[in-house]
Write an enzyme that holds these catalytic residues in place. Structure first.
Site, PDB file in Angstrom:
ATOM      1  N   LYS A 148       0.841  -1.198   0.000  1.00 18.92           N
ATOM      2  CA  LYS A 148       0.000   0.000   0.000  1.00 18.92           C
ATOM      3  C   LYS A 148       0.877   1.249   0.000  1.00 18.92           C
ATOM      4  O   LYS A 148       1.759   1.398   0.834  1.00 18.92           O
ATOM      5  CB  LYS A 148      -0.913  -0.020   1.225  1.00 18.92           C
ATOM      6  CG  LYS A 148      -1.851  -1.227   1.255  1.00 18.92           C
ATOM      7  CD  LYS A 148      -2.672  -1.300   2.518  1.00 18.92           C
ATOM      8  CE  LYS A 148      -1.820  -1.538   3.736  1.00 18.92           C
ATOM      9  NZ  LYS A 148      -2.606  -1.784   4.963  1.00 18.92           N
ATOM     10  N   THR A 171      -7.952   9.110   9.538  1.00 24.36           N
ATOM     11  CA  THR A 171      -7.356   7.928   8.903  1.00 24.36           C
ATOM     12  C   THR A 171      -7.168   6.772   9.881  1.00 24.36           C
ATOM     13  O   THR A 171      -6.569   5.762   9.526  1.00 24.36           O
ATOM     14  CB  THR A 171      -5.992   8.291   8.303  1.00 24.36           C
ATOM     15  OG1 THR A 171      -5.148   8.825   9.342  1.00 24.36           O
ATOM     16  CG2 THR A 171      -6.131   9.334   7.199  1.00 24.36           C
ATOM     17  N   GLY A 216      -7.448   3.517  11.578  1.00 24.42           N
ATOM     18  CA  GLY A 216      -8.017   2.232  11.216  1.00 24.42           C
ATOM     19  C   GLY A 216      -8.128   1.969   9.730  1.00 24.42           C
ATOM     20  O   GLY A 216      -8.762   0.987   9.321  1.00 24.42           O
ATOM     21  N   THR A 217      -7.481   2.791   8.909  1.00 25.14           N
ATOM     22  CA  THR A 217      -7.591   2.622   7.452  1.00 25.14           C
ATOM     23  C   THR A 217      -7.103   1.245   7.006  1.00 25.14           C
ATOM     24  O   THR A 217      -7.762   0.558   6.217  1.00 25.14           O
ATOM     25  CB  THR A 217      -6.786   3.713   6.728  1.00 25.14           C
ATOM     26  OG1 THR A 217      -7.238   4.990   7.162  1.00 25.14           O
ATOM     27  CG2 THR A 217      -6.959   3.601   5.223  1.00 25.14           C
ATOM     28  N   GLY A 218      -5.932   0.837   7.498  1.00 29.22           N
ATOM     29  CA  GLY A 218      -5.367  -0.447   7.089  1.00 29.22           C
ATOM     30  C   GLY A 218      -6.217  -1.621   7.525  1.00 29.22           C
ATOM     31  O   GLY A 218      -6.398  -2.591   6.771  1.00 29.22           O
ATOM     32  N   CYS A 219      -6.754  -1.558   8.738  1.00 29.53           N
ATOM     33  CA  CYS A 219      -7.634  -2.626   9.231  1.00 29.53           C
ATOM     34  C   CYS A 219      -8.862  -2.751   8.346  1.00 29.53           C
ATOM     35  O   CYS A 219      -9.274  -3.856   7.966  1.00 29.53           O
ATOM     36  CB  CYS A 219      -8.067  -2.335  10.669  1.00 29.53           C
ATOM     37  SG  CYS A 219      -6.720  -2.163  11.867  1.00 29.53           S
TER      38      CYS A 219
END
Length: 271
Positions: free
Chosen positions: A176, A207, A209-212
Site C-alpha cells: 500500500k 485515517t 483504522g484505514t489499514g484494518c
C-alpha cells in the site's frame, strides 16, 4: 446448510471503535458477511494514540480459536495485531491445515506511531505466517521492516512485493502506497504479474483504522468467492469511500466511516 459467508478476524481491540477488531467487524457487516473474532490483545487506545496494552494469555487465545473452529466453518480469515511469537505459533498451528483464504495485515505500528508488536516476533511471522497467507497487505513502513529494504518509489514497492512472494513465500503481496506523495497507489504482485490500484487522495486527518478496514474488506470479499483482483479493487473503493465520508471524532486522527460506501455512488457489484 450454511448460506452466509463467514469471516474471522484475529486481532487486538480498539475501544474507540476505529481500528482493530471493532473496525473489522463493522466492515464485515457492511459487506454482508457474518463476522467472528478472536481477541489477541486488549488495547486502551483512541484517536490520539495507544495508552496501554494487555496481551491475553496464549491458552485463552487458543480456546477462542477452538470455540470458533469446532463450531462454525470459516470461509476466510485475517490477522491484524499479533504481538508475540507465542500468539503467532498458536494461530499457525490451528490454521495451517484449514484450506481457507488468509489475509495477513502485519499490524506493527498504529497510525499514531505507537509500536504494537514484539520485535522478536518478526522472524516467526516471516518464516511461518507469511508463507501461509493468500495475500499480505503491508503499508510502506511495514514492508520496509519485513523486507529490510528502503521504499521511496513505486519501483521500490515492486521490489518489496517480489521479496514477499519469491523469498518469504506469500502467495501474493499488496504493497500500500499511501505514505508516498501523490495519488495513493497500491501494487499487487501474484508471482507472475503486477497490478496497480489507484484512487484520489482524500484530504482528511480521519485515517484511524484505514489499514484494518482495507484488509477486512478484502477478506470479506474473498469469503464471498470473489477473485483476489476483484476483491482488492472493490476493497479499495470501500476504503476510499470510508475516508471520503469520514468524520472528525476525537482529538487526534479520527476514524474512517465504515458505512461511507452507502453515502457515495460506489457500486461494488461492478468491480
Amino acid at each position: 446448510m450454511k448460506q452466509v459467508s463467514t469471516v474471522l478476524t484475529i486481532a487486538g481491540t480498539d475501544p474507540s471503535g476505529g481500528a482493530g477488531i471493532q473496525a473489522d467487524l463493522k466492515t464485515f457487516q457492511e459487506l454482508q458477511t457474518y463476522g467472528m473474532s478472536v481477541i489477541t490483545s486488549v488495547v486502551a487506545q483512541n484517536t490520539t494514540g495507544v495508552q496501554s496494552v494487555h496481551h491475553l494469555p496464549v491458552d485463552f487465545i487458543e480456546e477462542q480459536l477452538d470455540s470458533v473452529l469446532t463450531d462454525i466453518p470459516v470461509d476466510a480469515f485475517k490477522t491484524g495485531m499479533i504481538a508475540t511469537e507465542e500468539m503467532m505459533r498458536i494461530i499457525y498451528h490451528r490454521l495451517k491445515s484449514q484450506e481457507i483464504y488468509y489475509v495477513l495485515d502485519p499490524v506493527m505500528v498504529a497510525t499514531s506511531g505507537d509500536v504494537l508488536i514484539d520485535e522478536n516476533a518478526r522472524e516467526y511471522l516471516r518464516d511461518y505466517l507469511i508463507p501461509l497467507s493468500t495475500v499480505i497487505t503491508p503499508n510502506i513502513p511495514e514492508a520496509e521492516y519485513l523486507t529490510e529494504t528502503s521504499i521511496t518509489s513505486m519501483d521500490d514497492m515492486k521490489v518489496a512485493a517480489k521479496i514477499f512472494v519469491h523469498e518469504l513465500g506469500a502467495s501474493a503481496a499488496l504493497i500500500k502506497g499511501g505514505h508516498l506523495e501523490g495519488e495513493p497507489t497500491d501494487w499487487l504482485y501474484n508471482g507472475e504479474e503486477f497490478y496497480k490500484f489507484t484512487s484520489n487522495r482524500i484530504n482528511t486527518t480521519s485515517t484511524h483504522g484505514t489499514g484494518c478496514t482495507y484488509s477486512a474488506a478484502i477478506t470479506a470479499l474473498l469469503a464471498q468467492g470473489k477473485l483476489l483482483l476483484t476483491s482488492i479493487e472493490s476493497a479499495k473503493q470501500f476504503v476510499t469511500a470510508a475516508l471520503k465520508y469520514s468524520f472528525p471524532l476525537g482529538h487526534g486522527n479520527g476514524p474512517t466511516n465504515h458505512w461511507g460506501i452507502r453515502e457515495g455512488s460506489y457500486d461494488l457489484e461492478r468491480h
